[in-house]
Write an enzyme that holds these catalytic residues in place. Structure first.
Site, short mmCIF file in Angstrom:
data_model
loop_
_atom_site.label_atom_id
_atom_site.label_comp_id
_atom_site.label_asym_id
_atom_site.label_seq_id
_atom_site.Cartn_x
_atom_site.Cartn_y
_atom_site.Cartn_z
N MET A 5 0.85 -1.20 0.00
CA MET A 5 0.00 0.00 0.00
C MET A 5 0.89 1.25 0.00
O MET A 5 0.44 2.34 0.37
CB MET A 5 -0.93 -0.01 1.21
CG MET A 5 -1.90 -1.19 1.17
SD MET A 5 -3.41 -0.95 2.10
CE MET A 5 -2.75 -0.73 3.73
N HIS A 29 9.23 1.59 3.38
CA HIS A 29 10.30 1.64 4.38
C HIS A 29 11.19 0.42 4.16
O HIS A 29 10.98 -0.33 3.18
CB HIS A 29 9.72 1.72 5.80
CG HIS A 29 8.67 0.68 6.09
ND1 HIS A 29 8.93 -0.67 6.05
CD2 HIS A 29 7.35 0.79 6.39
CE1 HIS A 29 7.83 -1.34 6.35
NE2 HIS A 29 6.84 -0.47 6.54
N ASP A 30 12.13 0.21 5.07
CA ASP A 30 13.08 -0.89 4.85
C ASP A 30 12.41 -2.26 4.83
O ASP A 30 12.94 -3.21 4.27
CB ASP A 30 14.19 -0.86 5.91
CG ASP A 30 15.22 0.21 5.59
OD1 ASP A 30 15.18 0.75 4.45
OD2 ASP A 30 16.05 0.53 6.45
N GLY A 31 11.23 -2.38 5.47
CA GLY A 31 10.49 -3.64 5.42
C GLY A 31 10.07 -3.94 3.98
O GLY A 31 10.21 -5.07 3.50
N HIS A 32 9.57 -2.92 3.29
CA HIS A 32 9.20 -3.10 1.87
C HIS A 32 10.43 -3.39 1.03
O HIS A 32 10.39 -4.21 0.12
CB HIS A 32 8.51 -1.83 1.33
CG HIS A 32 7.21 -1.52 1.99
ND1 HIS A 32 7.07 -0.49 2.90
CD2 HIS A 32 5.99 -2.10 1.88
CE1 HIS A 32 5.81 -0.45 3.31
NE2 HIS A 32 5.14 -1.42 2.71
N SER A 39 6.79 -0.09 10.33
CA SER A 39 5.40 -0.02 9.88
C SER A 39 5.16 1.40 9.38
O SER A 39 5.72 2.36 9.93
CB SER A 39 4.47 -0.30 11.07
OG SER A 39 3.17 0.19 10.78
N SER A 40 4.33 1.52 8.36
CA SER A 40 4.03 2.86 7.84
C SER A 40 3.38 3.70 8.93
O SER A 40 3.48 4.92 8.93
CB SER A 40 3.08 2.75 6.65
OG SER A 40 3.61 1.82 5.73
N ARG A 41 2.73 3.04 9.88
CA ARG A 41 2.02 3.77 10.94
C ARG A 41 2.97 4.33 12.01
O ARG A 41 2.55 5.19 12.79
CB ARG A 41 0.98 2.87 11.60
CG ARG A 41 -0.21 2.59 10.69
CD ARG A 41 -1.32 1.89 11.43
NE ARG A 41 -2.59 1.99 10.72
CZ ARG A 41 -2.98 1.18 9.75
NH1 ARG A 41 -2.21 0.19 9.37
NH2 ARG A 41 -4.15 1.35 9.15
O1 PAF Z 1 0.05 -5.52 3.77
C1 PAF Z 1 -0.42 -4.67 2.98
O2 PAF Z 1 0.22 -3.68 2.64
C2 PAF Z 1 -1.83 -4.87 2.44
O3 PAF Z 1 -2.65 -5.47 3.36
C3 PAF Z 1 -1.84 -5.64 1.10
C4 PAF Z 1 -1.31 -7.05 1.25
C5 PAF Z 1 -1.02 -4.90 0.06
C6 PAF Z 1 -3.28 -5.74 0.58
O4 PAF Z 1 -3.84 -4.49 0.36
#
Ligand code: PAF
Length: 269
Positions: free
Chosen positions: A30, A34-37, A185-187
């Site tokens: 979404m 961040h580094d997790g992505h 986390s983005s949050r």
């Molecule tokens: O983990 C997320 O970012 C979301 O839940 C996902 C898997 C992209 C689904 O919208």
């Protein structure tokens, strides 16, 4: 890297690699990278010929309009990060593209979607399962990467893929943590410095729980013992052993207006 906004364009962009038998990998996101992505993208890059990252803030998986509206967004910055991570295709559709007028089908992940996060956020996992099934159908990847940070989401997606015989292998990537232990986390961006200090009780509690379990003690009692002194500044929503594979100590807390989740598999060292 190319940014693609429609299902037709996505299918078109993947037609030739698919004909050549290339391995297509998908990282559903979404955004607000961040580094997790980056860890997910790195793992996808290593194992795929074509890496697709989807960037779609899925409205139906948010429980309140407030949470949806304040979710961090920044496609331009995310595109730069994705390109630097070696992503080939960024799939950034509009809400109308994925949910056109008349859209009325959903994937119900059953029992697992009703506990823990599912109990706190009714309908959340149905929305996640639906959008992920759509993404699998649009991209048709051989592999898709998900973070262990959202352990229940991972379990739900594995259930959907197994139950519906979807031809995609789900790969889990370990949670990435900041040096102070807080899971990325983005949050986390919503936390003030003081709130962040309070939030550190969450990973500390989970580590204490896992340690207690290793010594034959109750992990939930041990985790709650760490969280209780912080109560007042922090509200515990749940601390539970989740019967995922592997069994996992999972918790959700609220610090100020920010809801944080975290987990550690019980066998972890
Ligand atoms: O983990 C997320 O970012 C979301 O839940 C996902 C898997 C992209 C689904 O919208």
């Amino acid at each position: 890297m190319r940014t693609v906004r429609t299902v037709a364009e996505m299918r078109e962009a993947l037609a030739r690699p698919r004909r050549r038998g290339e391995r297509i990998g998908l990282v559903p996101t979404m955004g607000a990278f961040h580094d997790g992505h980056r860890a997910l993208m790195r793992a996808a890059r290593e194992a795929s010929d074509v890496v697709v990252v989807s960037l779609f803030v899925n409205p139906s998986q948010f429980t309140t309009a407030d949470d949806l509206n304040r979710y961090p967004r920044g496609e331009a910055k995310d595109a730069v990060a994705a390109e630097a991570a070696g992503v080939d295709l960024l799939f950034a559709p509009s809400v109308e593209e994925l949910y056109p007028d008349g859209f009325d089908t959903s994937v119900d992940p059953g029992e697992l979607a009703t506990v823990l996060e599912g109990a706190s956020r009714p309908g959340h996992f149905r929305a996640v399962a639906t959008v992920c099934t759509k993404l699998f159908s649009i991209v048709q990847p051989q592999l898709a990467w998900f973070g262990q940070k959202d352990a229940q989401q991972l379990a739900v997606i594995r259930g959907v893929v197994g139950d519906l015989n979807l031809p995609v292998e789900i790969v889990a990537v370990p949670t990435v943590r900041d040096r102070d232990g807080l899971a990325l986390s983005s949050r986390n961006a919503f936390l003030s410095a003081a709130e962040r200090d309070v939030a550190l009780a969450l990973p500390r509690a989970l580590r204490a729980g896992v340690e207690a379990h290793r010594n034959g003690d109750d992990p939930v009692v041990a985790a709650r013992r760490i969280l209780e002194p912080a109560e007042g500044d922090l509200t515990v929503e749940y601390v539970q052993v989740a019967h995922f594979d592997p069994p996992t100590l999972a918790a959700a807390v609220r610090v100020g207006t920010t809801r944080l989740i975290d987990n550690i598999p019980l066998g972890a060292h």
